[in-house]
Motif scaffolding. Structure first.
Motif, PDB file in Angstrom:
ATOM      1  N   LEU A 129      -6.271   3.424   4.149  1.00  0.00           N
ATOM      2  CA  LEU A 129      -5.080   3.320   5.001  1.00  0.00           C
ATOM      3  C   LEU A 129      -5.038   1.945   5.665  1.00  0.00           C
ATOM      4  N   LEU A 134      -0.730   1.620  11.143  1.00  0.00           N
ATOM      5  CA  LEU A 134      -0.186   2.594  10.203  1.00  0.00           C
ATOM      6  C   LEU A 134       1.334   2.469  10.109  1.00  0.00           C
ATOM      7  N   THR A 184      -7.661  12.403   8.508  1.00  0.00           N
ATOM      8  CA  THR A 184      -7.852  11.293   9.433  1.00  0.00           C
ATOM      9  C   THR A 184      -6.609  11.092  10.296  1.00  0.00           C
ATOM     10  N   LEU A 185      -5.430  11.125   9.624  1.00  0.00           N
ATOM     11  CA  LEU A 185      -4.170  10.920  10.340  1.00  0.00           C
ATOM     12  C   LEU A 185      -3.979  11.997  11.391  1.00  0.00           C
ATOM     13  N   ARG A 242      -6.296  11.509  14.287  1.00  0.00           N
ATOM     14  CA  ARG A 242      -5.890  10.394  15.157  1.00  0.00           C
ATOM     15  C   ARG A 242      -4.609  10.713  15.924  1.00  0.00           C
ATOM     16  N   TYR A 301      -1.550  11.159  14.531  1.00  0.00           N
ATOM     17  CA  TYR A 301      -0.461  10.379  13.938  1.00  0.00           C
ATOM     18  C   TYR A 301       0.879  11.091  14.140  1.00  0.00           C
ATOM     19  N   ILE A 358       4.758  12.513   7.257  1.00  0.00           N
ATOM     20  CA  ILE A 358       3.899  12.494   6.068  1.00  0.00           C
ATOM     21  C   ILE A 358       4.492  13.439   5.033  1.00  0.00           C
TER      22      ILE A 358
END
Lengths: 393, 353
Positions: free
Chosen positions: B140, B144, B166-167, B170, B172, B176
């Protein structure tokens, strides 16, 4: 079959080809069986070696245990150099894919850098085994170990040089690649050895720092005892390795070869030369391990990259082939092989000194018109000894 | 612990353990004690699928030398089978990690693959495997983008799953789109987790063998009309990845990862002969890699990853020109060490094997 009473048969090209195929078949059978057992074995030996090493280093803190410490460290160095180092560096365990037991990565507990030893040993010695003028392991450039090496008054010191080489064997192995004898004779210049110096210096520095400074320092006031102990362990390893290795190609009856023998050699002829150019030592399983299975020098030279622990198991098959083809399988107890090597060292110190070993030339077609059955008896007469002695005098 | 490690890696300990190095001693006490190499202990194991060739996730506890990984990267995992170490690459499926973190790898028991079969069927909790540091550019970016497309097929889901996890971890907030192709719902990896995602993740699980449309430009345009303006990551079988590449043409927003080596190009219109000098074997150059040609000739050279990563198969080439089938770079240096698995001869070639 021990010390040969009659010379080995010479084989026709057809016989050699057949002989080579039978040897290949032995090889294939073993290779197909390699696996977990062999991996466990070498790891077990490594574990034992590291344990002996650890025990040896630790026991130096107990002065009364000094002899035990030396014995332990000596065994560690012998195992490291012989059953592990020598064999791993032949690539015997490369199939395991373990970088710690890989011929390209392994470094051993002796002053000669593995990279240099692999060149002179794996390539020069194992390719040109017992070819006079090619195989520098015949006398290592300092001894007269073959009657066809021209005599010179220098060789009167043969037994002295051999004794010195034995005591300082690891240093002899280190210096082997410099080809000092060729430098002395002007065939090679000091500059030609330049690429070797750095590796040598680094390895010597690492080995001496460890054995002669750091470990003694770590034992504090016992420094001199530890230093002496480490030196003794290196000495014991030197003497042991020298004696085992000299039994590999120098006992009487082992044959040496002309340079033409190795030219355009077929696989069968190569096997033939390896077989007749090597000698075994008999003994028990523990003895074999401590020799790095070089007590099976014959099998080792036939199949240098097969894990050495397999040699005892294929030895009977190799012996059976020897009987079938009328070839000598040179083996005997350590005292006997050593005695014959010592006798050779002394005898060849003097001019002439032919000890009966037959010089074998290239296995060119021999009496191809004769019926095969009796070929061996017809062609293998030793060359007349009187003539040889005259020629070398 | 850090102090112990610093001591063990110090020049003094190095000098005392020469020529073998400290790891060769430590590993005999406990394979996880090594300080230079990376190893991992299997601490958990779960089966992911209900049908087909089984897929398992192994949770690994890396040894102290592990430096962590970025989402999307892979590791080489080495296991011993019949005394020989076999190494293969697997994407890490867990979110990005730091030293000391646990990681997971997820693999299908490829019927032709020794390592994946061993890991799925035979590996036990407590076993120690060999691990490399994480590697790979399929990661990534930072910062982002506002929107991402994650596209995968079969077990190619593992690196994009690491990204998705991961996103989410975090926090995000962007959009997506997660588009995944599998054989059937029973073959679906991570099915439970994918069924329970926050609203900004649009998951589409597609099963072409059950009647769903296969991947095509039109189909993607239907799902994500503005896909050309979205940063995309695709991983899966060569066929799927190639179709995705056709759709995106040269759009730099697309990053791809293959998880099979089948697309490594052979040399077309190969001529000459390939000789394996050590074995005395010679054959017509087929244009395949030297490793494949050696195996076709009945030889059994050592190999590991078979994709140019691990250098296990490195062998001296004495004559001839070879092409690296991954990079396309050709070389005709005499006496050079080449990786058999990614080197294909261009014309006559002699290898010291």
């Amino acid at each position: 079959m021990t010390t040969p009473t009659k010379p080995s048969a010479r084989l026709t090209p057809e016989q050699l080809e057949e002989f080579g195929k039978e040897m290949d078949a032995i090889r294939q059978k073993v290779v197909a069986r390699l696996g977990q057992e062999d991996a466990d074995y070498i790891r077990g030996v490594i574990r034992a070696q590291r344990a002996f090493e650890g025990a040896g280093r630790a026991l130096f803190y107990l002065p009364p245990a000094w002899p035990l410490a030396v014995a332990s460290l000596s065994i560690s160095k012998i195992l490291d150099n012989m059953e592990i180092g020598h064999n791993v560096m032949h690539g015997q365990y490369d199939w395991m894919g373990d970088p710690g037991i890989n011929s390209r990565m392994y470094e051993w507990d002796t002053v000669c850098p593995s990279e240099q030893w692999k060149y002179s040993h794996n390539y020069i010695h194992h390719t040109y085994t017992n070819v006079l003028g090619k195989d520098r392991d015949i006398g290592y450039g300092i001894l007269r170990m073959d009657e066809d090496q021209k005599w010179h008054p220098y060789y009167l010191g043969n037994p002295v040089y051999a004794t010195l080489l034995m005591l300082f064997f690891q240093w002899g192995v280190l210096l082997h690649d410099l080809e000092v004898e060729n430098i002395v004779q002007g065939k090679r210049s000091w500059k030609d050895t330049k690429h070797l110096h750095r590796g040598m210096i680094r390895k010597v520095r690492n080995q001496t720092l460890k054995d002669y400074l750091l470990f003694p320092l770590l034992t504090g006031p016992l420094f001199p005892l530890t230093l002496a102990g480490n030196a003794t362990a290196n000495l014991v390893r030197n003497i042991w390795a020298f004696n085992i290795i000299f039994c590999g190609h120098f006992p009487s009856g082992v044959e040496s070869f002309e340079e033409e023998a190795a030219e355009n050699e077929t696989r069968g002829a190569w096997y033939y030369r390896q077989l007749l150019g090597s000698a075994n030592i008999t003994g028990g399983p523990l003895f074999h391990v401590l020799t790095g299975n070089l007590s099976h020098q014959i099998e080792h030279h036939l199949f240098p990259d097969i894990p050495a622990r397999r040699y005892p198991e294929i030895a009977p098959e190799v012996q059976a082939l020897c009987e079938k083809y009328g070839l000598n399988y040179n083996t005997g107890p350590l005292w006997k092989q050593l005695g014959s090597v010592a006798a050779k060292i002394v005898k060849l110190a003097l001019p002439g000194g032919r000890d009966g070993t037959r010089r074998t030339s290239a296995p060119e077609p021999v009496l191809p018109d004769l019926p095969k059955v009796n070929v061996s008896h017809l062609v293998d007469d030793p060359e007349p000894q009187v003539e040889r002695e005259l020629a070398s005098a | 612990m850090t102090l112990v490690r610093s001591i063990l890696r110090s020049p003094l300990v190095g000098a005392l353990t020469t020529p073998h190095g400290v790891d060769r001693y430590l590993e005999l006490v406990d394979p996880m004690w090594v300080v230079g190499e990376v190893r991992a202990r299997i601490v958990d194991r779960r089966v992911e699928t209900r049908a087909g060739v089984p897929v398992a996730t192994l949770t690994l506890e890396p040894s102290s030398a592990w430096r962590g990984h970025e989402a999307g990267q892979f590791v080489q995992v080495g296991v011993e089978v019949d005394g020989a170490r076999r190494t293969r690459c697997f994407s890490v499926s867990s979110p990005e990690s730091k030293p000391g973190d646990l990681i997971t790898i997820t693999m299908r028991a490829n019927p032709e693959g020794t390592v994946s079969k061993h890991l799925v069927h035979d590996a036990r909790i407590g076993d120690v495997v060999h691990l490399s540091q994480a590697d790979g550019q399929f990661t990534l970016p930072s910062p982002l983008p506002q929107e991402l497309l994650l596209l995968s097929g079969g077990s190619g889901i593992t690196p994009v799953m690491s990204m998705l996890r991961t996103l989410l971890r975090r926090g995000y907030g962007g959009t997506i789109t997660f588009l995944h192709y599998a054989q059937s719902p029973d073959h679906q990896i991570f099915a439970d987790e994918l069924a329970d995602l926050p609203p900004n993740v649009h998951v589409r699980l597609v099963y072409p063998e059950c009647g769903d449309p296969v991947f095509s430009t039109e189909e993607l345009a239907r799902i994500l009309p503005h896909h050309a303006e979205v940063d995309a990551w695709a991983c899966g079988p060569a066929g799927l990845v190639e179709r995705v590449q056709e759709t995106f043409r040269d759009n730099p927003r697309l990053r791809v990862e293959y998880f099979k080596t089948s697309t490594l190009g052979a040399v077309e219109g190969a001529v000459g002969r390939t000789r394996f000098a050590g074995a005395g074997v010679e054959a017509e150059n087929t244009g395949a890699t030297l490793l494949e040609q050696a195996e076709d000739a009945g030889l059994t050279p050592a190999y590991g990853c078979r994709m140019g990563i691990c250098f296990t198969c490195t062998t001296r080439k004495t004559e001839g020109r070879v092409r690296n089938v991954v990079t396309g770079v050709e070389s005709d240096q005499p006496d050079e060490d080449v990786q058999l698995c990614v080197s294909a001869p261009v014309g006559d070639c002699v290898v010291d094997l």
